[in-house]
Design a protein around this motif. Structure first.
Motif, PDB file in Angstrom:
ATOM      1  N   ARG A   9      37.602  13.608  32.654  1.00  0.00           N
ATOM      2  CA  ARG A   9      36.267  13.846  33.239  1.00  0.00           C
ATOM      3  C   ARG A   9      35.572  15.010  32.526  1.00  0.00           C
ATOM      4  O   ARG A   9      34.362  14.951  32.269  1.00  0.00           O
ATOM      5  CB  ARG A   9      36.386  14.131  34.740  1.00  0.00           C
ATOM      6  CG  ARG A   9      36.848  12.935  35.564  1.00  0.00           C
ATOM      7  CD  ARG A   9      36.674  13.196  37.051  1.00  0.00           C
ATOM      8  NE  ARG A   9      37.437  14.346  37.515  1.00  0.00           N
ATOM      9  CZ  ARG A   9      38.711  14.293  37.934  1.00  0.00           C
ATOM     10  NH1 ARG A   9      39.353  13.131  37.943  1.00  0.00           N
ATOM     11  NH2 ARG A   9      39.337  15.370  38.365  1.00  0.00           N
ATOM     12  N   ARG A  26      24.315  17.473  41.100  1.00  0.00           N
ATOM     13  CA  ARG A  26      24.301  16.477  42.174  1.00  0.00           C
ATOM     14  C   ARG A  26      24.502  15.054  41.663  1.00  0.00           C
ATOM     15  O   ARG A  26      24.896  14.167  42.423  1.00  0.00           O
ATOM     16  CB  ARG A  26      22.998  16.576  42.970  1.00  0.00           C
ATOM     17  CG  ARG A  26      21.757  16.316  42.157  1.00  0.00           C
ATOM     18  CD  ARG A  26      20.519  16.382  43.033  1.00  0.00           C
ATOM     19  NE  ARG A  26      19.308  16.314  42.241  1.00  0.00           N
ATOM     20  CZ  ARG A  26      18.147  15.898  42.712  1.00  0.00           C
ATOM     21  NH1 ARG A  26      18.064  15.485  43.976  1.00  0.00           N
ATOM     22  NH2 ARG A  26      17.073  15.883  41.947  1.00  0.00           N
ATOM     23  N   PRO A  29      28.963  13.325  40.615  1.00  0.00           N
ATOM     24  CA  PRO A  29      29.881  12.426  41.333  1.00  0.00           C
ATOM     25  C   PRO A  29      29.607  10.956  41.055  1.00  0.00           C
ATOM     26  O   PRO A  29      30.536  10.169  40.841  1.00  0.00           O
ATOM     27  CB  PRO A  29      29.662  12.789  42.802  1.00  0.00           C
ATOM     28  CG  PRO A  29      29.203  14.216  42.761  1.00  0.00           C
ATOM     29  CD  PRO A  29      28.342  14.310  41.536  1.00  0.00           C
ATOM     30  N   VAL A  34      33.685   9.980  41.225  1.00  0.00           N
ATOM     31  CA  VAL A  34      34.603  10.791  42.039  1.00  0.00           C
ATOM     32  C   VAL A  34      33.792  11.526  43.105  1.00  0.00           C
ATOM     33  O   VAL A  34      32.570  11.481  43.119  1.00  0.00           O
ATOM     34  CB  VAL A  34      35.395  11.802  41.174  1.00  0.00           C
ATOM     35  CG1 VAL A  34      36.338  11.074  40.227  1.00  0.00           C
ATOM     36  CG2 VAL A  34      34.452  12.717  40.403  1.00  0.00           C
ATOM     37  N   SER A  35      34.515  12.228  43.970  1.00  0.00           N
ATOM     38  CA  SER A  35      33.849  12.921  45.079  1.00  0.00           C
ATOM     39  C   SER A  35      33.211  14.231  44.631  1.00  0.00           C
ATOM     40  O   SER A  35      33.550  14.786  43.574  1.00  0.00           O
ATOM     41  CB  SER A  35      34.856  13.208  46.187  1.00  0.00           C
ATOM     42  OG  SER A  35      35.809  14.168  45.741  1.00  0.00           O
ATOM     43  N   GLY A  36      32.327  14.739  45.466  1.00  0.00           N
ATOM     44  CA  GLY A  36      31.703  16.028  45.211  1.00  0.00           C
ATOM     45  C   GLY A  36      32.710  17.163  45.079  1.00  0.00           C
ATOM     46  O   GLY A  36      32.616  17.977  44.145  1.00  0.00           O
ATOM     47  N   PRO A  37      33.697  17.280  46.013  1.00  0.00           N
ATOM     48  CA  PRO A  37      34.699  18.345  45.879  1.00  0.00           C
ATOM     49  C   PRO A  37      35.490  18.257  44.570  1.00  0.00           C
ATOM     50  O   PRO A  37      35.827  19.291  43.976  1.00  0.00           O
ATOM     51  CB  PRO A  37      35.607  18.118  47.090  1.00  0.00           C
ATOM     52  CG  PRO A  37      34.708  17.491  48.106  1.00  0.00           C
ATOM     53  CD  PRO A  37      33.789  16.609  47.328  1.00  0.00           C
ATOM     54  N   THR A  38      35.767  17.031  44.109  1.00  0.00           N
ATOM     55  CA  THR A  38      36.482  16.884  42.836  1.00  0.00           C
ATOM     56  C   THR A  38      35.638  17.420  41.688  1.00  0.00           C
ATOM     57  O   THR A  38      36.134  18.135  40.808  1.00  0.00           O
ATOM     58  CB  THR A  38      36.839  15.405  42.577  1.00  0.00           C
ATOM     59  OG1 THR A  38      37.743  14.969  43.589  1.00  0.00           O
ATOM     60  CG2 THR A  38      37.479  15.224  41.213  1.00  0.00           C
ATOM     61  N   ARG A  40      33.332  19.698  41.894  1.00  0.00           N
ATOM     62  CA  ARG A  40      33.248  21.160  42.003  1.00  0.00           C
ATOM     63  C   ARG A  40      34.507  21.816  41.445  1.00  0.00           C
ATOM     64  O   ARG A  40      34.435  22.859  40.785  1.00  0.00           O
ATOM     65  CB  ARG A  40      33.009  21.576  43.457  1.00  0.00           C
ATOM     66  CG  ARG A  40      31.585  21.273  43.936  1.00  0.00           C
ATOM     67  CD  ARG A  40      31.273  21.974  45.246  1.00  0.00           C
ATOM     68  NE  ARG A  40      32.029  21.406  46.359  1.00  0.00           N
ATOM     69  CZ  ARG A  40      31.627  20.352  47.071  1.00  0.00           C
ATOM     70  NH1 ARG A  40      30.498  19.731  46.766  1.00  0.00           N
ATOM     71  NH2 ARG A  40      32.351  19.900  48.083  1.00  0.00           N
TER      72      ARG A  40
END
Length: 270
Positions: A9, A26, A29, A34-38, A40
């Protein structure tokens, strides 16, 4: 998520930054799937390693070079690199040898296997390579002088080049960033390329170890022409047409078999 997936990534993010200059966080993801926390967590790693600058929901590359730090490259294509390292070691006969090894993640696997041999003297500019070789206290390890290059954790500069030229090597085993039948062997760094070139010039047998992602790539700094290398060791994910083209110009290309693994596709940039 594995380190290999994270590093993949990060490579995609760096490629997008090279194209666009900056990105809005924004959208990442969706682009990466993938998710937002990933995302970050990935960006935190990139910021800690000096790859990006963050500001008001945007990121920009902190430097122009697309080269990944070696700390991130180690977890990419590890099975291929392990098998490439094993094959490269098998090409060196069981007798006293003087060997040049560069830095780099693929050469690191070569060093790990050579560390058990007591019949070798190895000269290297790679700090990680030297540490690996010295771990079992069997190989005679000589480290060049020079200036430390943070991205690759190796030593470069005129003093390193002069020191290498005092040796005649039985084998040189080096990594590279790109291999092309037209452009030859290329790297991101001019200082790193000069070290690689010197090792090859001082060796009787010259081996380049490179996983399949390097084939077909051309980077900004030329190391040498294809005829200046005897053998390329790569893996079976390499494009067959590229392997064939390299063989047609006289390179001995050895391909190690790697099981096919389904990889999650990144969503294309829009």
């Amino acid at each position: 998520m594995s380190e290999a997936a994270r590093d993949a990534r990060i490579s995609v993010i760096l490629a997008l930054l090279a194209q666009r200059g900056e990105l809005q966080v924004r959208y990442l993801p969706g682009l990466l799937g993938v998710s937002g926390p990933t995302v970050r967590r990935d960006l935190a790693v990139m910021e800690e390693t000096g790859l990006i600058r963050r500001s008001y929901g945007r990121i920009a590359a902190a430097r122009r070079s697309p080269e990944l730090p070696v700390s991130l490259r180690r977890s990419q294509n590890t099975e291929a690199k392990r098998r490439i390292g094993g094959l490269a070691c098998s090409l060196m006969p069981a007798r006293p040898l003087t060997v040049a090894l560069s830095g780099g993640s693929t050469v690191g696997f070569v060093a790990g296997l050579l560390a058990g041999r007591a019949d070798l003297a190895v000269v290297t500019n790679g700090l990680d390579t030297a540490t690996t070789l010295a771990s079992r206290q069997l190989v005679e390890v000589v480290v060049t002088g020079g200036t430390a290059r943070a991205l690759s954790n190796d030593l470069v500069g005129k003093s390193a080049e002069r020191m290498l030229r005092t040796y005649q090597f039985d084998f040189a085993v080096v990594g590279t960033d790109g291999i092309s039948p037209v452009a030859g062997f290329t790297q991101h760094s001019s200082s790193g390329a000069r070290i690689t070139r010197t090792m090859l010039e001082q060796a009787k047998q010259r081996i380049v170890v490179a996983d399949s992602s390097k084939l077909g790539r051309v980077h900004s700094v030329k190391v040498t022409d294809p005829h200046a290398v005897d053998t390329v060791v790569t893996d079976s994910h390499a494009p067959t047409e590229m392997v064939a083209a390299l063989r047609r110009i006289g390179l001995n290309v050895i391909v190690v078999a790697i099981p096919s693994v389904a990889r999650p596709a990144m969503r294309p940039a829009v």
